[in-house]
Write a protein that holds these residues in place. Sequence first.
Motif, PDB file in Angstrom:
ATOM      1  N   VAL A  45       3.615  13.017  -3.281  1.00  0.00           N
ATOM      2  CA  VAL A  45       3.913  11.756  -3.952  1.00  0.00           C
ATOM      3  C   VAL A  45       2.599  11.077  -4.313  1.00  0.00           C
ATOM      4  CG1 VAL A  45       5.086   9.539  -3.782  1.00  0.00           C
ATOM      5  CG2 VAL A  45       6.040  11.541  -2.619  1.00  0.00           C
ATOM      6  N   GLU A  46       2.377  10.917  -5.585  1.00  0.00           N
ATOM      7  CA  GLU A  46       1.155  10.289  -6.078  1.00  0.00           C
ATOM      8  C   GLU A  46       1.274   8.764  -5.989  1.00  0.00           C
ATOM      9  OE1 GLU A  46      -1.456  12.047  -6.972  1.00  0.00           O
ATOM     10  OE2 GLU A  46      -0.484  14.008  -6.938  1.00  0.00           O
ATOM     11  N   GLU A  47       0.133   8.091  -5.848  1.00  0.00           N
ATOM     12  CA  GLU A  47       0.112   6.633  -5.767  1.00  0.00           C
ATOM     13  C   GLU A  47       0.801   5.988  -6.958  1.00  0.00           C
ATOM     14  OE1 GLU A  47      -3.577   4.621  -4.946  1.00  0.00           O
ATOM     15  OE2 GLU A  47      -4.226   6.264  -3.650  1.00  0.00           O
ATOM     16  N   GLY A  48       0.617   6.583  -8.135  1.00  0.00           N
ATOM     17  CA  GLY A  48       1.204   6.029  -9.358  1.00  0.00           C
ATOM     18  C   GLY A  48       2.719   6.058  -9.365  1.00  0.00           C
ATOM     19  N   SER A  49       3.317   6.851  -8.503  1.00  0.00           N
ATOM     20  CA  SER A  49       4.775   6.885  -8.356  1.00  0.00           C
ATOM     21  C   SER A  49       5.217   6.112  -7.121  1.00  0.00           C
ATOM     22  CB  SER A  49       5.272   8.326  -8.220  1.00  0.00           C
ATOM     23  OG  SER A  49       4.966   9.073  -9.354  1.00  0.00           O
ATOM     24  N   LEU A  50       4.441   6.225  -6.048  1.00  0.00           N
ATOM     25  CA  LEU A  50       4.824   5.635  -4.766  1.00  0.00           C
ATOM     26  C   LEU A  50       4.879   4.118  -4.813  1.00  0.00           C
ATOM     27  CD1 LEU A  50       5.437   5.936  -1.723  1.00  0.00           C
ATOM     28  CD2 LEU A  50       2.968   5.774  -1.353  1.00  0.00           C
ATOM     29  N   TYR A  51       3.802   3.478  -5.229  1.00  0.00           N
ATOM     30  CA  TYR A  51       3.742   2.020  -5.141  1.00  0.00           C
ATOM     31  C   TYR A  51       4.727   1.316  -6.070  1.00  0.00           C
ATOM     32  CZ  TYR A  51       0.204   2.706  -1.705  1.00  0.00           C
ATOM     33  OH  TYR A  51      -0.448   3.096  -0.553  1.00  0.00           O
ATOM     34  N   PRO A  52       4.920   1.779  -7.298  1.00  0.00           N
ATOM     35  CA  PRO A  52       5.981   1.166  -8.111  1.00  0.00           C
ATOM     36  C   PRO A  52       7.369   1.319  -7.458  1.00  0.00           C
ATOM     37  CG  PRO A  52       4.500   2.382  -9.530  1.00  0.00           C
ATOM     38  CD  PRO A  52       4.114   2.714  -8.101  1.00  0.00           C
ATOM     39  N   ALA A  53       7.605   2.462  -6.819  1.00  0.00           N
ATOM     40  CA  ALA A  53       8.888   2.668  -6.141  1.00  0.00           C
ATOM     41  C   ALA A  53       9.025   1.702  -4.968  1.00  0.00           C
ATOM     42  CB  ALA A  53       9.025   4.117  -5.667  1.00  0.00           C
ATOM     43  N   LEU A  54       7.974   1.539  -4.177  1.00  0.00           N
ATOM     44  CA  LEU A  54       8.028   0.596  -3.057  1.00  0.00           C
ATOM     45  C   LEU A  54       8.293  -0.826  -3.540  1.00  0.00           C
ATOM     46  CD1 LEU A  54       5.058   1.963  -0.917  1.00  0.00           C
ATOM     47  CD2 LEU A  54       7.481   1.947  -0.248  1.00  0.00           C
ATOM     48  N   PHE A  55       7.629  -1.247  -4.609  1.00  0.00           N
ATOM     49  CA  PHE A  55       7.836  -2.589  -5.154  1.00  0.00           C
ATOM     50  C   PHE A  55       9.269  -2.749  -5.663  1.00  0.00           C
ATOM     51  CE2 PHE A  55       3.083  -2.353  -6.164  1.00  0.00           C
ATOM     52  CZ  PHE A  55       2.737  -2.921  -4.944  1.00  0.00           C
ATOM     53  N   ARG A  56       9.775  -1.721  -6.336  1.00  0.00           N
ATOM     54  CA  ARG A  56      11.138  -1.758  -6.867  1.00  0.00           C
ATOM     55  C   ARG A  56      12.157  -1.866  -5.718  1.00  0.00           C
ATOM     56  NH1 ARG A  56      10.867   2.642  -9.220  1.00  0.00           N
ATOM     57  NH2 ARG A  56      11.973   3.951  -7.738  1.00  0.00           N
ATOM     58  N   LEU A  57      11.969  -1.057  -4.688  1.00  0.00           N
ATOM     59  CA  LEU A  57      12.882  -1.075  -3.548  1.00  0.00           C
ATOM     60  C   LEU A  57      12.839  -2.427  -2.827  1.00  0.00           C
ATOM     61  CD1 LEU A  57      12.220   2.517  -2.176  1.00  0.00           C
ATOM     62  CD2 LEU A  57      14.262   1.720  -3.396  1.00  0.00           C
ATOM     63  N   GLU A  58      11.664  -3.019  -2.786  1.00  0.00           N
ATOM     64  CA  GLU A  58      11.538  -4.342  -2.174  1.00  0.00           C
ATOM     65  C   GLU A  58      12.254  -5.398  -3.018  1.00  0.00           C
ATOM     66  OE1 GLU A  58       8.149  -6.897   0.172  1.00  0.00           O
ATOM     67  OE2 GLU A  58       7.478  -5.534  -1.414  1.00  0.00           O
ATOM     68  N   ARG A  59      12.089  -5.342  -4.334  1.00  0.00           N
ATOM     69  CA  ARG A  59      12.779  -6.286  -5.233  1.00  0.00           C
ATOM     70  C   ARG A  59      14.297  -6.168  -5.105  1.00  0.00           C
ATOM     71  NH1 ARG A  59       9.118  -4.594  -9.048  1.00  0.00           N
ATOM     72  NH2 ARG A  59      10.729  -3.408 -10.099  1.00  0.00           N
ATOM     73  N   GLN A  60      14.783  -4.948  -4.861  1.00  0.00           N
ATOM     74  CA  GLN A  60      16.225  -4.730  -4.726  1.00  0.00           C
ATOM     75  C   GLN A  60      16.758  -5.180  -3.368  1.00  0.00           C
ATOM     76  OE1 GLN A  60      15.998  -0.533  -5.803  1.00  0.00           O
ATOM     77  NE2 GLN A  60      17.123  -0.952  -7.694  1.00  0.00           N
ATOM     78  N   GLY A  61      15.850  -5.557  -2.481  1.00  0.00           N
ATOM     79  CA  GLY A  61      16.267  -6.038  -1.171  1.00  0.00           C
ATOM     80  C   GLY A  61      16.482  -4.933  -0.156  1.00  0.00           C
ATOM     81  N   TRP A  62      16.058  -3.718  -0.466  1.00  0.00           N
ATOM     82  CA  TRP A  62      16.248  -2.582   0.438  1.00  0.00           C
ATOM     83  C   TRP A  62      15.079  -2.424   1.396  1.00  0.00           C
ATOM     84  CZ3 TRP A  62      17.908   1.094  -4.069  1.00  0.00           C
ATOM     85  CH2 TRP A  62      19.157   0.683  -4.562  1.00  0.00           C
ATOM     86  N   LEU A  63      13.955  -3.068   1.073  1.00  0.00           N
ATOM     87  CA  LEU A  63      12.773  -3.057   1.932  1.00  0.00           C
ATOM     88  C   LEU A  63      12.256  -4.473   2.086  1.00  0.00           C
ATOM     89  CD1 LEU A  63      10.584  -0.146   0.470  1.00  0.00           C
ATOM     90  CD2 LEU A  63      12.270  -0.017   2.308  1.00  0.00           C
ATOM     91  N   GLU A  64      11.574  -4.702   3.198  1.00  0.00           N
ATOM     92  CA  GLU A  64      10.793  -5.914   3.419  1.00  0.00           C
ATOM     93  C   GLU A  64       9.382  -5.451   3.745  1.00  0.00           C
ATOM     94  OE1 GLU A  64      14.164  -8.820   5.391  1.00  0.00           O
ATOM     95  OE2 GLU A  64      12.852  -7.672   6.723  1.00  0.00           O
ATOM     96  N   SER A  65       8.421  -6.348   3.544  1.00  0.00           N
ATOM     97  CA  SER A  65       7.044  -5.951   3.841  1.00  0.00           C
ATOM     98  C   SER A  65       6.266  -7.098   4.447  1.00  0.00           C
ATOM     99  CB  SER A  65       6.343  -5.464   2.572  1.00  0.00           C
ATOM    100  OG  SER A  65       6.184  -6.540   1.671  1.00  0.00           O
ATOM    101  N   GLU A  66       5.212  -6.727   5.147  1.00  0.00           N
ATOM    102  CA  GLU A  66       4.247  -7.708   5.646  1.00  0.00           C
ATOM    103  C   GLU A  66       2.903  -7.015   5.811  1.00  0.00           C
ATOM    104  OE1 GLU A  66       4.791  -9.295   9.627  1.00  0.00           O
ATOM    105  OE2 GLU A  66       6.046  -7.579  10.121  1.00  0.00           O
ATOM    106  N   TRP A  67       1.859  -7.802   5.723  1.00  0.00           N
ATOM    107  CA  TRP A  67       0.515  -7.263   5.850  1.00  0.00           C
ATOM    108  C   TRP A  67       0.172  -7.067   7.314  1.00  0.00           C
ATOM    109  CZ3 TRP A  67      -2.044  -5.242   1.933  1.00  0.00           C
ATOM    110  CH2 TRP A  67      -1.685  -5.620   0.638  1.00  0.00           C
ATOM    111  N   GLY A  68      -0.563  -5.998   7.588  1.00  0.00           N
ATOM    112  CA  GLY A  68      -1.009  -5.699   8.937  1.00  0.00           C
ATOM    113  C   GLY A  68      -2.224  -4.800   8.876  1.00  0.00           C
TER     114      GLY A  68
END
Length: 110
Positions: A45-68
């Motif tokens: 999984v390339e970064e160019g695919s991974l991070y947009p997917a993570l952002f999309r999943l977060e926008r859909q409410g399927w993921l939450e995130s926090e900095w650590g």
Amino acid sequence: MQKEKDDLLQGTLDMLILQVLSRGDNHGWAIAQRIAEVSRNALVVEEGSLYPALFRLERQGWLESEWGQSDKQRRAKFYRLTKSGRTQLEKIAATWERKISAVALVMQST
């Protein structure tokens, strides 16, 4: 020799990310590494695919995130599966199983 890369079917990356996170919180690079490790490097999984997917999943409410901090003491955004994300993973996995079975039937037909 250049390593051949297979394109993931649409929706498959989302399922893989959700599945990895069903085992616990993780940051992006570690998610990609886990997918590669479990698939014996068949899925990269390339970064160019991974991070947009993570952002999309977060926008859909399927993921939450926090900095650590990562294991290497670097600032990283950690993702976790929400209750809604767990429900979505169950739906996606069921659909995936039906598709795999259907493709297997076609491939085994004479």
